[in-house]
Design a protein around this motif. Structure first.
Motif, mmCIF file in Angstrom:
data_model
loop_
_atom_site.group_PDB
_atom_site.id
_atom_site.type_symbol
_atom_site.label_atom_id
_atom_site.label_comp_id
_atom_site.label_asym_id
_atom_site.label_seq_id
_atom_site.Cartn_x
_atom_site.Cartn_y
_atom_site.Cartn_z
ATOM 1 N N ASN A 171 0.724 -1.114 0.155
ATOM 2 C CA ASN A 171 -0.072 0.195 -0.016
ATOM 3 C C ASN A 171 0.770 1.322 0.054
ATOM 4 O OD1 ASN A 171 -1.830 1.968 0.380
ATOM 5 N ND2 ASN A 171 -2.793 1.159 1.926
ATOM 6 N N HIS A 172 1.300 1.561 -1.120
ATOM 7 C CA HIS A 172 2.263 2.817 -1.273
ATOM 8 C C HIS A 172 1.282 4.082 -0.915
ATOM 9 C CE1 HIS A 172 5.566 0.420 -2.882
ATOM 10 N NE2 HIS A 172 4.639 -0.337 -3.572
ATOM 11 N N ASP A 173 0.136 4.013 -1.185
ATOM 12 C CA ASP A 173 -0.481 5.410 -0.785
ATOM 13 C C ASP A 173 -0.588 5.751 0.543
ATOM 14 O OD1 ASP A 173 -1.436 5.839 -3.248
ATOM 15 O OD2 ASP A 173 -3.117 4.831 -3.301
ATOM 16 N N ALA A 174 -0.556 4.472 1.419
ATOM 17 C CA ALA A 174 -0.211 4.742 2.809
ATOM 18 C C ALA A 174 0.996 5.314 3.420
ATOM 19 C CB ALA A 174 -0.467 3.395 3.603
ATOM 20 N N HIS A 175 2.143 4.789 2.627
ATOM 21 C CA HIS A 175 3.493 5.281 2.943
ATOM 22 C C HIS A 175 3.388 6.828 2.583
ATOM 23 C CE1 HIS A 175 5.206 1.077 2.168
ATOM 24 N NE2 HIS A 175 4.581 1.326 3.024
ATOM 25 N N PHE A 176 2.890 7.274 1.297
ATOM 26 C CA PHE A 176 3.033 8.673 0.842
ATOM 27 C C PHE A 176 2.235 9.451 1.881
ATOM 28 C CE2 PHE A 176 1.431 12.235 -1.417
ATOM 29 C CZ PHE A 176 2.509 12.509 -2.046
ATOM 30 N N TYR A 177 1.099 9.078 2.122
ATOM 31 C CA TYR A 177 0.190 10.014 2.932
ATOM 32 C C TYR A 177 0.537 10.130 4.440
ATOM 33 C CZ TYR A 177 -2.494 10.868 -1.252
ATOM 34 O OH TYR A 177 -3.038 11.250 -2.597
ATOM 35 N N GLY A 178 0.921 8.827 4.918
ATOM 36 C CA GLY A 178 1.431 9.251 6.144
ATOM 37 C C GLY A 178 2.697 9.979 6.610
ATOM 38 N N ALA A 179 3.453 9.796 5.377
ATOM 39 C CA ALA A 179 4.652 10.655 5.712
ATOM 40 C C ALA A 179 4.469 12.285 5.516
ATOM 41 C CB ALA A 179 5.686 10.234 4.241
ATOM 42 N N VAL A 180 3.625 12.434 4.223
ATOM 43 C CA VAL A 180 3.080 14.100 4.201
ATOM 44 C C VAL A 180 2.439 14.426 5.653
ATOM 45 C CG1 VAL A 180 1.659 15.468 2.879
ATOM 46 C CG2 VAL A 180 2.909 13.708 1.675
ATOM 47 N N PHE A 181 1.830 13.506 6.161
ATOM 48 C CA PHE A 181 0.883 13.869 7.392
ATOM 49 C C PHE A 181 1.869 14.250 8.400
ATOM 50 C CE2 PHE A 181 -0.674 12.494 11.474
ATOM 51 C CZ PHE A 181 -1.822 13.542 11.629
ATOM 52 N N GLY A 182 2.908 13.329 8.667
ATOM 53 C CA GLY A 182 3.755 13.516 9.764
ATOM 54 C C GLY A 182 4.603 14.704 9.590
ATOM 55 N N PHE A 183 5.137 15.082 8.377
ATOM 56 C CA PHE A 183 5.972 16.365 8.171
ATOM 57 C C PHE A 183 5.298 17.462 8.554
ATOM 58 C CE2 PHE A 183 8.199 19.246 5.520
ATOM 59 C CZ PHE A 183 9.580 18.944 5.839
ATOM 60 N N ILE A 184 3.965 17.502 7.910
ATOM 61 C CA ILE A 184 3.173 18.896 7.870
ATOM 62 C C ILE A 184 2.762 19.128 9.347
ATOM 63 C CG2 ILE A 184 1.231 20.198 7.288
ATOM 64 C CD1 ILE A 184 1.599 18.718 4.585
ATOM 65 N N LEU A 185 2.390 18.225 10.005
ATOM 66 C CA LEU A 185 1.776 18.330 11.362
ATOM 67 C C LEU A 185 2.723 18.695 12.199
ATOM 68 C CD1 LEU A 185 -0.425 18.003 13.428
ATOM 69 C CD2 LEU A 185 0.122 15.563 13.752
ATOM 70 N N THR A 186 4.066 18.225 12.104
ATOM 71 C CA THR A 186 5.119 18.605 13.122
ATOM 72 C C THR A 186 5.495 19.999 12.772
ATOM 73 O OG1 THR A 186 5.967 16.130 12.788
ATOM 74 C CG2 THR A 186 7.450 17.908 13.867
ATOM 75 N N ILE A 187 5.504 20.529 11.416
ATOM 76 C CA ILE A 187 5.708 21.954 11.446
ATOM 77 C C ILE A 187 4.808 22.529 12.220
ATOM 78 C CG2 ILE A 187 5.385 23.780 9.312
ATOM 79 C CD1 ILE A 187 6.548 21.928 7.540
ATOM 80 N N PHE A 188 3.589 22.232 12.236
ATOM 81 C CA PHE A 188 2.691 23.212 12.971
ATOM 82 C C PHE A 188 2.887 22.973 14.446
ATOM 83 C CE2 PHE A 188 0.381 22.940 8.997
ATOM 84 C CZ PHE A 188 0.198 24.207 8.875
ATOM 85 N N LEU A 189 3.331 21.704 15.014
ATOM 86 C CA LEU A 189 3.325 21.511 16.442
ATOM 87 C C LEU A 189 4.732 22.040 16.937
ATOM 88 C CD1 LEU A 189 1.819 17.880 16.636
ATOM 89 C CD2 LEU A 189 0.886 19.992 17.138
ATOM 90 N N VAL A 190 5.628 22.105 16.272
ATOM 91 C CA VAL A 190 6.895 22.379 16.809
ATOM 92 C C VAL A 190 7.728 23.906 16.288
ATOM 93 C CG1 VAL A 190 9.548 21.914 17.229
ATOM 94 C CG2 VAL A 190 7.827 20.029 17.101
#
Length: 207
Positions: A171-190
């Motif tokens: 499930n490459h979509d899971a890899h892609f969207y999980g990665a984007v989510f983690g990166f963007i959310l962390t920008i806002f949290l830190v």
């Protein structure tokens, strides 16, 4: 004991148990058809504790072990133990859920489609770590090493391309969207993390 290690122990235990318990595997696996028909939204989470085999489990948990402690430590440093751990878990389980949403939309009427694994959550943690340490080397197969930001870019390109092809059982979509989510959310949290990310890349040796 770190939260990362606790997640690993729980995931390994449940995955091993599910291999000998078909009923649990059937009830917990991500099955978009049943999620849509019977509103079994819990499968977005429970499927992240299941894995297909030892190889699948080993690589996900080994990756979580190496990157999870980094992210957990940064969040605890910025927010303290209680809030820091909650935010860390938010990235992990949020990545798990968000990673499966495209697959749900794409396959909600496909009875034969099923997915499992913590790959989306682990991808979110990897990319949160890359935001903090973009020039830290990440090695593939122990000998192909590159700075994290280069690995991240190649990872996203590959995952996006393979997700469009749908030529394998990953499930490459899971890899892609999980990665984007983690990166963007962390920008806002830190606060300041993205500026630090850019600065470290600009001071990387090749420049």
């Amino acid at each position: 004991m770190s939260v990362t290690l606790i997640l690993i122990i729980i995931t390994v235990g449940i995955s091993m148990y599910a291999w000998s318990n078909e009923d649990l595997m059937r009830k917990w696996i991500f099955h978009p058809f049943y999620v849509n028909k019977n509103h079994q939204y819990y499968r977005f989470i429970t499927s992240g504790f299941l894995h297909a085999d030892w190889v699948h489990l080993f690589f996900n948990m080994l990756t979580l072990y190496f990157f999870g402690d980094i992210v957990e430590t940064v969040f605890v440093y910025h927010y303290g133990p209680e809030i820091g751990i909650l935010l860390y878990l938010f990235i992990y389980f949020g990545g798990m859920i968000v990673a499966d949403i495209p697959s749900y939309i794409k396959h909600k009427k496909d009875y034969d489609y099923r997915a499992l694994g913590a790959s989306g959550a682990v991808s979110a943690i990897i990319f949160s770590s890359i935001l903090f340490s973009p020039t830290r080397e990440i090695c593939l197969y122990a000998f192909i090493c590159m700075p994290g930001f280069i690995f991240g870019l190649l990872y996203l390109i590959y995952s996006y391309y393979q997700g469009k092809r749908m030529g394998d059982n990953i499930n490459h979509d899971a890899h892609f969207y999980g990665a984007v989510f983690g990166f963007i959310l962390t920008i806002f949290l830190v606060p300041g993390s993205f500026g630090n990310f850019v600065q470290k890349i600009m001071h990387w040796g090749i420049f």
